[in-house]
Design an enzyme around this catalytic site. Structure first.
Site, short mmCIF file in Angstrom:
data_model
loop_
_atom_site.label_atom_id
_atom_site.label_comp_id
_atom_site.label_asym_id
_atom_site.label_seq_id
_atom_site.Cartn_x
_atom_site.Cartn_y
_atom_site.Cartn_z
N THR A 14 0.84 -1.21 0.00
CA THR A 14 0.00 0.00 0.00
C THR A 14 0.87 1.25 0.00
O THR A 14 0.62 2.19 -0.76
CB THR A 14 -0.90 0.03 1.26
N SER A 38 1.91 -8.70 -1.95
CA SER A 38 0.51 -8.29 -2.03
C SER A 38 -0.47 -9.45 -2.19
O SER A 38 -1.35 -9.41 -3.04
CB SER A 38 0.36 -7.30 -3.20
N ASN A 41 -3.74 -12.47 2.59
CA ASN A 41 -3.63 -13.27 3.83
C ASN A 41 -5.02 -13.70 4.30
O ASN A 41 -5.23 -14.82 4.72
CB ASN A 41 -3.06 -12.48 5.01
N CYS A 42 -5.92 -12.72 4.23
CA CYS A 42 -7.23 -12.93 4.83
C CYS A 42 -8.04 -13.99 4.08
O CYS A 42 -9.02 -14.53 4.61
CB CYS A 42 -8.00 -11.61 4.87
N ASN A 278 13.58 9.09 14.77
CA ASN A 278 14.43 9.03 13.59
C ASN A 278 13.59 9.51 12.41
O ASN A 278 12.58 8.91 12.07
CB ASN A 278 14.92 7.59 13.35
N ILE A 281 13.28 6.84 9.20
CA ILE A 281 12.86 5.43 9.26
C ILE A 281 11.45 5.35 9.87
O ILE A 281 11.18 5.96 10.90
CB ILE A 281 13.86 4.59 10.09
N ALA A 283 7.86 2.74 10.60
CA ALA A 283 7.37 1.37 10.73
C ALA A 283 5.85 1.40 10.76
O ALA A 283 5.25 2.31 11.35
CB ALA A 283 7.93 0.71 11.99
N TYR A 429 -33.75 2.30 4.98
CA TYR A 429 -34.77 1.31 5.34
C TYR A 429 -35.65 0.93 4.15
O TYR A 429 -36.22 1.78 3.48
CB TYR A 429 -35.69 1.82 6.46
P1 FAD Z 1 2.14 -8.60 6.24
O1 FAD Z 1 1.01 -8.34 5.36
O2 FAD Z 1 2.18 -9.90 6.96
O3 FAD Z 1 3.47 -8.45 5.40
C1 FAD Z 1 4.73 -8.60 5.98
C2 FAD Z 1 5.69 -9.11 4.92
O4 FAD Z 1 7.00 -8.79 5.33
C3 FAD Z 1 5.66 -10.62 4.79
O5 FAD Z 1 5.38 -11.00 3.47
C4 FAD Z 1 7.06 -11.06 5.21
O6 FAD Z 1 7.54 -12.15 4.46
C5 FAD Z 1 7.86 -9.81 4.92
N1 FAD Z 1 9.09 -9.72 5.72
C6 FAD Z 1 9.22 -9.88 7.05
N2 FAD Z 1 10.49 -9.68 7.44
C7 FAD Z 1 11.19 -9.37 6.32
C8 FAD Z 1 12.53 -9.05 6.07
N3 FAD Z 1 13.43 -8.99 7.05
N4 FAD Z 1 12.91 -8.79 4.79
C9 FAD Z 1 12.00 -8.83 3.79
N5 FAD Z 1 10.71 -9.13 3.96
C10 FAD Z 1 10.31 -9.39 5.21
N6 FAD Z 1 -6.91 -8.97 8.94
C11 FAD Z 1 -8.13 -8.44 8.80
O7 FAD Z 1 -8.31 -7.25 9.02
N7 FAD Z 1 -9.19 -9.21 8.40
C12 FAD Z 1 -9.06 -10.53 8.14
O8 FAD Z 1 -10.03 -11.22 7.76
C13 FAD Z 1 -7.79 -11.12 8.30
N8 FAD Z 1 -7.62 -12.44 8.08
C14 FAD Z 1 -6.37 -12.96 8.18
C15 FAD Z 1 -6.21 -14.33 7.92
C16 FAD Z 1 -4.95 -14.90 8.02
C17 FAD Z 1 -4.81 -16.36 7.77
C18 FAD Z 1 -3.83 -14.10 8.37
C19 FAD Z 1 -2.48 -14.72 8.46
C20 FAD Z 1 -3.99 -12.75 8.65
C21 FAD Z 1 -5.25 -12.17 8.56
N9 FAD Z 1 -5.45 -10.82 8.83
C22 FAD Z 1 -6.70 -10.28 8.71
C23 FAD Z 1 -4.36 -9.95 9.30
C24 FAD Z 1 -3.73 -9.15 8.16
O9 FAD Z 1 -3.38 -10.01 7.12
C25 FAD Z 1 -2.52 -8.42 8.70
O10 FAD Z 1 -2.94 -7.54 9.72
C26 FAD Z 1 -1.81 -7.60 7.64
O11 FAD Z 1 -1.39 -8.42 6.57
C27 FAD Z 1 -0.59 -6.90 8.25
O12 FAD Z 1 0.11 -6.22 7.26
P2 FAD Z 1 1.70 -6.00 7.39
O13 FAD Z 1 2.13 -5.25 6.18
O14 FAD Z 1 2.00 -5.47 8.71
O15 FAD Z 1 2.29 -7.48 7.36
#
Ligand code: FAD
Length: 556
Positions: A14, A38, A41-42, A278, A281, A283, A429
């Site tokens: 995003t 991209s 997960n959900c 910082n 950087i 998060a 409604y």
């Molecule tokens: P992520 O989307 O997990 O992305 C993190 C990425 O960083 C990963 O691909 C990982 O491989 C990569 N990474 C990590 N460390 C490193 C590194 N050192 N170097 C390079 N790459 C790295 N949320 C909802 O709101 N509704 C839902 O229905 C829902 N269902 C879900 C179902 C499942 C099975 C799962 C697992 C999660 C679900 N979630 C849901 C939660 C949602 O997917 C997460 O909150 C969201 O993806 C978080 O986004 P993020 O960018 O923080 O992490």
């Protein structure tokens, strides 16, 4: 400007897309340690359950597609192994070859997500049938195992959203599923009496529940599970879904972390080093600590909305746009078989632990007009601040449209609404969708009544003690409803017969009278009749006998 993003899924992808939309010239590199960026997960549990049949549909964007549209330098199988804040560089390892190199940045965004908790459980190393679910490779492993083995029984450890979604999807495959949960209920954002509706739904569909118990060991190469209570379960497949921890190894020892290891950030999502921000950087996503909308306390909500919202905010901030700090309400929804479960804000458990004074009320309403075919109940709960009357949280469990009600309340909360505003919301409604008084309006009306002292509420977990103290309990349902089940000691006078039977009530008009019906509405009418006849100390059992009986349900 050269911007590096670590993690290419929800938050990272995003942020990258927004960064490009705001600036055509920046160099944007995404490092993703796994193959896919991209992905959905959900959607993963639903692919395992064959509800989503095409694996490709999980891959929301391909590297080629994203590169073409947004001109991004996307490097998969590339793990960032170290961040060097002083030199403004990262060390990157190509996971296929082990080769390492250094890349510099002007701005860095960390969106590394969270990882499933995998405690070292005795016997787990000898088993090949224990899985966690976070990403596409995890999904592929589970799917392959299911396809190559005869799975008759499965155990899901953990009753959070992912655990329950997995239980449902394994059940859809015809597997006999048991969910084991250490707490007294599944789905922690719900309060107990609301979670009980979910327990009933799971049991009614043949999914067994073991609550208040945890896993102690695996035996027989994972084919048997020993619980802390010494109960033994057979399992062909076990899903460990006991929660997630932030993927914070790049930040540990470098950046400030919260008590559970989440990266602490400023309002703009800048990371903090020894208390100092910082500027370069950032998060976002599951890895960061966020601010609770209700009381500004620090919390963590590993859900997709936050990651997506924060991705955009950071991109805007880097491009010099004005941003508004974003606090988290924890609005969430899940499907559990035929039920929709939705929540927003804080539940009673959280508010109690924070010492916030609140009132909770319940309502049960049809999701649309009862005379239009297919109406289904929605059980709703609203929690509001005793002084300000602002909404602190809401929960709903029921048929189609349940999440719509929570979305409305969540929106109202964000805009600072009080219970009086809920009563005055003008909502869509027509009979197939709602009633002229939408369930959200009804919550507002009930809350108004309680706040304005039309009556007081008493709750399912208080009424047994009140009854055993000899208080007067009045059940105003029809006699056949009462015969079907009632609170011990309650006197039954149907609401329509009440005026003719006032002589049977305590004659001291200040005597507390605890009135219940099935959901609270007839009790309200009875209370108005009693008040009109001089009674002064009237209580309505919140959510009626329906909520009381549900809360007393014994899980199987
Ligand atoms: P992520 O989307 O997990 O992305 C993190 C990425 O960083 C990963 O691909 C990982 O491989 C990569 N990474 C990590 N460390 C490193 C590194 N050192 N170097 C390079 N790459 C790295 N949320 C909802 O709101 N509704 C839902 O229905 C829902 N269902 C879900 C179902 C499942 C099975 C799962 C697992 C999660 C679900 N979630 C849901 C939660 C949602 O997917 C997460 O909150 C969201 O993806 C978080 O986004 P993020 O960018 O923080 O992490």
């Amino acid at each position: 400007m050269k911007i590096i993003i670590i993690g290419g899924v929800a938050g990272g992808a995003t942020a990258a897309a927004r960064l490009r939309r705001l600036n055509e010239n920046d160099e944007i590199i995404i490092f993703e340690k796994d193959e896919y960026i991209s992905f959905a997960n959900c959607g993963l549990p639903y692919y395992i359950g064959d509800v989503i049949s095409e694996r490709n549909n999980l891959l929301v964007q391909t590297i080629e597609g994203m590169h073409k549209r947004f001109n991004l330098d996307i490097r998969n199988f590339s793990e960032v192994v170290e961040i060097n804040p002083q030199n403004k560089t990262v060390n990157v390892k190509k996971t296929k070859t082990g080769e390492e190199y250094v890349e510099s940045f002007d701005k860095l965004i960390i969106s590394t997500g969270a990882n499933p908790i995998k405690p070292p459980i005795k016997g787990s190393d000898e088993a090949d049938n224990i899985f966690v679910l976070r990403n596409v490779p995890d999904t592929d492993m589970i799917k392959t195992y299911v396809n190559n083995n005869e799975i008759k029984e499965a155990v899901v450890i953990g009753g959070g959203f992912i655990g329950i979604e997995m239980a449902e999807n394994l059940h859809e495959l015809g597997v006999k599923v048991t969910v084991v949960e250490k707490a007294a209920q599944v789905l922690a954002p719900l309060d107990f009496e609301m979670a009980q509706i979910v327990h009933m739904e799971l049991n009614d569909n043949g999914i067994s529940l073991i609550l208040g118990d945890g896993i102690s060991a695996f035996e027989n190469k994972g084919k048997n599970i020993v619980l802390e209570s010494n109960t033994k379960l057979n399992t062909d497949l076990t899903i460990l879904a006991i929660g997630v921890v932030p993927t914070n190894y790049l930040a540990k020892g470098k950046f400030d972390l919260g008590p559970r290891g989440h990266i602490i950030t400023t309002e703009n999502f800048n990371i903090v080093e020894n208390g100092i921000k910082n500027d370069d950087i950032f998060a976002i996503g599951d890895v960061v600590e966020v601010v609770d909308f209700i009381d500004n306390s620090k919390t963590a909500v590993p859900l997709a909305w936050g990651a997506n919202r924060q991705g955009r905010i950071v991109a805007d901030y880097i491009n010099g746009l004005d941003i508004k700090p974003s606090k988290i309400q924890g609005t969430a929804v899940a499907k559990v078989l035929d039920l929709v479960i939705a929540t927003t804000g804080n539940n009673e458990n959280r508010l109690k632990s924070k010492g916030i004074n609140y009132t909770a009320i319940h309502a049960h309403r049809g999701n649309h007009a009862g005379y239009y075919p297919g109406s289904k109940n929605i059980a709703l709960k609203l929690i509001f601040d005793n002084e300000t009357k602002k909404i602190l949280g809401a929960q709903a469990v029921g048929g189609a449209g349940t999440e719509k009600r929570i979305d409305v309340i969540s929106t109202a909360m964000k805009l600072g609404a009080t219970i009086y505003d809920l009563a005055d919301l003008e909502l869509c409604y027509a009979p197939p969708f709602s009633s002229a008084k939408d369930p959200v309006n009804i919550l507002g009306y009930i809350a108004e009544n309680v706040s304005d002292d039309v009556y007081k509420v008493v709750h399912w977990n208080e009424i047994d003690e009140i009854a055993s103290s000899g208080a007067y309990l009045l059940d105003v349902r029809m006699d056949y409803e009462y015969d079907f089940g009632h609170i011990e000691g309650a006197v039954n006078i149907a609401v329509d017969d009440l005026r003719a039977n006032l002589d049977k009530l305590p004659q001291d008009k200040d005597t507390p009278i605890y009135v219940n019906c099935q959901v609270g509405l007839r009790a309200y009418i009875a209370i108005k009749i009693l008040a009109g006849n001089g009674y002064t100390n009237l209580y309505n059992l919140s959510g009626g006998y329906g909520t009381y009986a549900t809360a007393k349900y014994k899980v199987k």
